[in-house]
Each structure stands twice: as structure tokens, then as C-alpha cells.
Design an enzyme around this catalytic site. Structure first.
Site, PDB file in Angstrom:
ATOM      1  N   TYR A 142      47.546  17.269  71.341  1.00 29.75           N
ATOM      2  CA  TYR A 142      46.220  17.884  71.435  1.00 29.75           C
ATOM      3  C   TYR A 142      46.166  19.223  70.703  1.00 29.75           C
ATOM      4  O   TYR A 142      45.101  19.647  70.259  1.00 29.75           O
ATOM      5  CB  TYR A 142      45.840  18.125  72.896  1.00 29.75           C
ATOM      6  CG  TYR A 142      45.249  16.932  73.618  1.00 29.75           C
ATOM      7  CD1 TYR A 142      45.981  15.772  73.789  1.00 29.75           C
ATOM      8  CD2 TYR A 142      43.969  16.993  74.147  1.00 29.75           C
ATOM      9  CE1 TYR A 142      45.452  14.692  74.469  1.00 29.75           C
ATOM     10  CE2 TYR A 142      43.431  15.917  74.830  1.00 29.75           C
ATOM     11  CZ  TYR A 142      44.169  14.773  74.990  1.00 29.75           C
ATOM     12  OH  TYR A 142      43.636  13.707  75.663  1.00 29.75           O
ATOM     13  N   LYS A 193      58.134   8.323  75.441  1.00 28.43           N
ATOM     14  CA  LYS A 193      58.353   7.290  74.413  1.00 28.43           C
ATOM     15  C   LYS A 193      59.603   7.715  73.642  1.00 28.43           C
ATOM     16  O   LYS A 193      59.584   7.878  72.412  1.00 28.43           O
ATOM     17  CB  LYS A 193      57.104   7.199  73.515  1.00 28.43           C
ATOM     18  CG  LYS A 193      57.088   6.019  72.561  1.00 28.43           C
ATOM     19  CD  LYS A 193      56.780   4.678  73.210  1.00 28.43           C
ATOM     20  CE  LYS A 193      56.949   3.553  72.196  1.00 28.43           C
ATOM     21  NZ  LYS A 193      56.803   2.205  72.796  1.00 28.43           N
ATOM     22  N   ASP A 225      54.710   2.468  77.548  1.00 33.42           N
ATOM     23  CA  ASP A 225      54.099   1.125  77.490  1.00 33.42           C
ATOM     24  C   ASP A 225      54.451   0.327  78.745  1.00 33.42           C
ATOM     25  O   ASP A 225      53.597  -0.305  79.365  1.00 33.42           O
ATOM     26  CB  ASP A 225      54.490   0.381  76.196  1.00 33.42           C
ATOM     27  CG  ASP A 225      55.967   0.479  75.852  1.00 33.42           C
ATOM     28  OD1 ASP A 225      56.704   1.228  76.538  1.00 33.42           O
ATOM     29  OD2 ASP A 225      56.401  -0.196  74.899  1.00 33.42           O
ATOM     30  N   ASP A 253      43.474   7.761  83.725  1.00 33.73           N
ATOM     31  CA  ASP A 253      42.286   6.891  83.729  1.00 33.73           C
ATOM     32  C   ASP A 253      42.675   5.497  84.242  1.00 33.73           C
ATOM     33  O   ASP A 253      41.939   4.881  85.012  1.00 33.73           O
ATOM     34  CB  ASP A 253      41.695   6.733  82.316  1.00 33.73           C
ATOM     35  CG  ASP A 253      40.528   7.684  82.044  1.00 33.73           C
ATOM     36  OD1 ASP A 253      40.634   8.869  82.462  1.00 33.73           O
ATOM     37  OD2 ASP A 253      39.540   7.263  81.421  1.00 33.73           O
TER      38      ASP A 253
HETATM   39  C1  IPM Z   1      39.956  14.510  80.208  1.00 34.18           C
HETATM   40  C2  IPM Z   1      39.209  14.261  78.924  1.00 34.18           C
HETATM   41  C3  IPM Z   1      39.561  15.323  77.899  1.00 34.18           C
HETATM   42  C4  IPM Z   1      41.039  15.146  77.550  1.00 34.18           C
HETATM   43  C5  IPM Z   1      38.726  15.332  76.605  1.00 34.18           C
HETATM   44  C6  IPM Z   1      37.243  15.311  76.893  1.00 34.18           C
HETATM   45  C7  IPM Z   1      39.069  16.512  75.749  1.00 34.18           C
HETATM   46  O1  IPM Z   1      39.435  12.968  78.464  1.00 34.18           O
HETATM   47  O2  IPM Z   1      39.784  15.588  80.797  1.00 34.18           O
HETATM   48  O3  IPM Z   1      40.698  13.634  80.657  1.00 34.18           O
HETATM   49  O4  IPM Z   1      41.393  14.325  76.710  1.00 34.18           O
HETATM   50  O5  IPM Z   1      41.844  15.868  78.151  1.00 34.18           O
HETATM   51 MN    MN Z   2      40.536  11.706  79.894  1.00 42.43          MN
END
Ligand code: IPM
Ligand code: MN
Ligand code: NAD
Length: 365
Positions: A142, A193, A225, A253
Site C-alpha cells: 500500500y 507468501k 492461498d 473481508d
Molecule cells: C479497508 C478498505 C481500504 C483498504 C481501502 C478503501 C483503501 O478496503 O479499509 O479494508 O484497502 O485498506
Molecule cells: Mn477492505
């Protein structure tokens, strides 16, 4: 009374809807514990772009830094998707995390008995799942340089990013994760990984070296993975997971769906010092924004994490969590967690019901 300054960053899409609910719940739960809040609301993301031209105005960062804790809704939306990188709402969020130095992102995924039926997994697989994902938040791909657009030696346009971690960056997030695991069931799974990526090889080496300081924690390592697969196959094998920024984004997620909905998952981001940042893990959900359909519970539970991890106010945090359970016990559900036999409600009504539950504790306590 104990008094705290809270920065509110509603942001975009469903952000303002869910933050408004969480603010009221925070206020009421606090007042029952003799806590006073002073709220200050400032723009971030697309809202800030529209009003000031940048996704993280200086005043927003200063306000956040000078407060005791920060509660954020979500940022982003179609309107700004084609913006140049430095003018994207997402860039504002990353600048905020970096500016606050909140390198440790705690994302709990707990399957509540009330919501087992909302999970897409079989009951016996989902039941009892209780995972804490510790995501590194201010490093990795990032933020790594070099990054950008350019062209290769064939003259073709390219985009490139760098996955990079230093030993101190890995060491500090691993320490947080070992401490978290120690207070839970004592099992830490480091996800990387390391079979392919140098940054992951260093990650595994650094986590392994630290393990001797935490002999009461059982450490294991897994490739990402495989971890993605194991989370669906048998999620109960996991207690605490520690991983880098991008793997943590994706796996949290994925873990959210075990619990029934991404609309349920809160998070706490903390640094070495200064205020913490508390936000649901979901985004601005432009597909349902402005329709009073959003599930506010991820943000309400983020407010509980704000009390616990940001202010050390455990009693008030418990009040909020109990009220959420109570509201679910009464059968209220937003669309994302709806199942047969429950009562479908919108964002506002769900908020009102949680407030009622917090309020009814006043007489019980
Ligand atoms: C999260 C989001 C953010 C991330 C984005 C919107 C920058 O997906 O908070 O999980 O990738 O961290
Ligand atoms: Mn996210
Ligand atoms: P998203 O999390 O916003 O939405 C994914 C799906 O989940 C959508 O169908 C949405 O309706 C649903 N959903 C999300 N939160 C919900 C809630 N509280 N209640 C009910 N349903 C909910 O992810 P996306 O669609 O990939 O991204 C939309 C925008 O949000 C993008 O601009 C993205 O960059 C941004 N985003 C921001 C954050 C953040 O602010 N931390 C996190 C993720 C994505």
C-alpha cells in the site's frame, strides 16, 4: 466526569448513516458510565474532496490528532473513481492511517449464535467461529516505493508497486499479535507468501525469531492461498491471525462472510501512541447509500472497540456489545443479515432499537 474528545469522520455513501447511529449509541452508553463526550465532525474522502479539493484536509488530520479517538464511517464512491491517485478518497484514508501512525488493525470476526443462519456456510462450520485478524496497516504494498506508472523497454505502459517490509515494522505488528493471542486462546497463525516473496520470507523469519519471547503462545505459519481456503473449509481452527496489509484486507473481508455479513465487522487501528482509529471494515456501499438500508452494527461495534481499545472504558464497551446482542435477540435484522422469521428493519430503526436496549440497561444496572 471523565471527558473525551471524539473526532467523527462520516465520509461518503452509507458512512454518514452508520456514524450517526454509532454516535448516538456511544453517547448514551457513555453517559450511563459517567462519561462525557465532545464530538467534532470533519470531512474526509469524497466529502472532503468536494468541500476542500483534497481527500484529507490538514484541519481534519490536526483535529484527529488532537482528539482522544477517531470514529470513521467509510469513504469512496463512483463519483471520484476516475480521479488521479492523489485525489482519490482512498488516498485520504491511507494518509489518515499513516498520519495517525496506526500500524495495528484488529479485525474480529465472531459468529454470533443469533446470526448462524445468516452465514452462507453450513451451520456446523460457522457455529462458534471466533477469529481475530491482526492486519499490518501502514506498510507493505500500500505504501511501498517505487510505485507508479511508466513504460517498459518494449515501450508498453506499465503500472507497478512494491511490497516492502523492514524488520522493525514486522516486529512491532507481530508483538501486538502475540499479545492479542496471549489474551485469547493462545494460538497465533502468521499468514504470508514466503514460498515466493522476499518480503514474506523476512516476515516469517522475524515472526519466528520473536516466538521465543512468547513461549505461552503456539505459533504456526500458513501460506495465504491455503489460509483463504482453510478459512472456508474449517474456520474454527483459527484463533488469532497476523498478516500483512494486503493479505489482511482480503482475508478479513473473507472472514466477515463467516459471520453472516460484512455489515457486522468492526475494527480498531492502534499505534504506539496517540489516538486510535475505529471503523467498520466495509466500504461506502454506494449501491445502498441514502436508502436507509445499511447495517449500522459494524460501526456501533467499532464504537465499542473505541471505548475498549481507545479509551480503556471496558464497562461502556460491554454495554454497547450487550445492547447489540439484545437487539438481535429481539429479532431485528437489516437486509444483509435477514433470515426467515426475523423482523426486517432499516438503518435508523436498527439504531433506535440498539438505543432502547442500551437505555433499558440503565434500570438493570
Ligand atoms: C479497508 C478498505 C481500504 C483498504 C481501502 C478503501 C483503501 O478496503 O479499509 O479494508 O484497502 O485498506
Ligand atoms: Mn477492505
Ligand atoms: P463495500 O464494502 O462498500 O460494499 C460491498 C458490498 O457489501 C455491497 O453490496 C454493499 O452494499 C454491502 N455492504 C457493505 N457494507 C454494508 C452494510 N453496512 N450494510 C449492508 N450492506 C453492506 O465494498 P465495495 O463495493 O468494493 O466498495 C465501495 C466503495 O467503498 C469503494 O469506493 C471503495 O474504495 C470504498 N471502500 C472504503 C472502505 C473504507 O472506507 N474503509 C473500505 C472498503 C471499500
Amino acid at each position: 466526569p471523565r471527558s473525551y474528545r471524539i473526532t467523527l469522520l462520516p465520509g461518503d455513501g452509507i458512512g454518514p448513516e452508520v456514524v450517526s447511529v454509532a454516535k448516538d449509541v456511544l453517547y448514551l452508553a457513555g453517559s450511563l458510565e459517567g462519561i462525557e463526550f465532545r464530538f467534532r465532525e470533519v470531512p474526509v474522502g469524497g466529502a472532503a474532496l468536494d468541500s476542500t479539493g483534497v481527500p484529507l484536509p490538514e484541519e481534519t488530520l490536526t483535529t484527529a490528532k488532537e482528539s482522544d479517538a477517531v470514529l470513521l464511517g467509510a469513504i469512496g464512491g463512483y463519483k471520484w473513481d476516475a480521479n488521479e491517485k492523489h485525489l482519490k478518497p482512498e488516498t485520504g484514508l491511507l494518509q489518515l492511517r499513516a498520519g495517525l501512525g496506526v500500524f495495528a488493525n484488529l479485525r474480529p470476526a465472531t459468529v454470533l449464535p443469533q446470526l448462524v443462519d445468516a452465514s452462507t456456510l453450513k451451520k456446523e462450520v460457522a457455529e462458534g467461529v471466533d477469529i481475530m485478524v491482526v492486519r499490518e496497516l501502514t506498510g507493505g504494498i500500500y505504501f511501498g516505493k517505487p510505485r507508479g506508472f511508466g513504460s517498459n523497454d518494449k515501450g508498453e505502459d506499465i503500472g507497478f508497486n512494491t511490497e516492502i517490509y523492514s524488520v522493525p515494522e514486522i516486529d512491532r505488528i507481530a508483538r501486538v499479535a502475540f499479545e492479542v493471542a496471549r489474551k485469547r486462546r493462545g494460538q497465533l497463525c502468521s499468514v504470508d507468501k514466503a514460498n515466493v516473496l522476499e518480503a514474506s520470507m523476512l516476515w516469517r523469519k522475524t515472526v519466528t525469531a520473536l516466538a521465543s519471547e512468547f513461549s505461552d503462545v503456539e505459533i504456526s505459519h500458513m501460506y495465504v492461498d491455503n489460509a483463504a481456503m482453510q478459512l472456508i473449509r474449517n474456520p474454527k481452527q483459527f484463533d488469532t491471525i497476523v498478516t500483512n496489509n494486503i493479505f489482511g484486507d482480503i482475508l478479513s473481508d473473507e472472514a466477515s462472510m463467516l459471520t453472516g455479513s460484512i455489515g457486522m465487522l468492526p475494527s480498531a487501528s492502534i499505534g504506539a501512541s496517540g489516538p486510535g482509529l475505529f471503523e467498520p471494515i466495509h466500504g461506502s456501499a454506494p449501491d445502498i447509500a441514502g436508502q436507509d438500508k445499511a447495517n449500522p452494527l459494524a460501526t456501533v461495534l467499532s464504537a465499542a472497540m473505541l471505548l475498549r481499545y481507545g479509551l480503556g472504558e471496558e464497562q461502556a464497551a460491554k454495554r454497547i456489545e450487550d445492547a447489540v446482542i439484545n437487539t438481535l435477540n429481539k429479532g431485528f435484522r437489516t437486509g444483509d443479515i435477514f433470515s426467515e422469521g426475523t423482523t426486517l428493519v432499516g438503518c435508523k430503526r436498527m439504531g433506535a432499537e440498539v438505543l432502547k436496549s442500551v437505555d433499558s440497561q440503565a434500570t438493570v444496572a
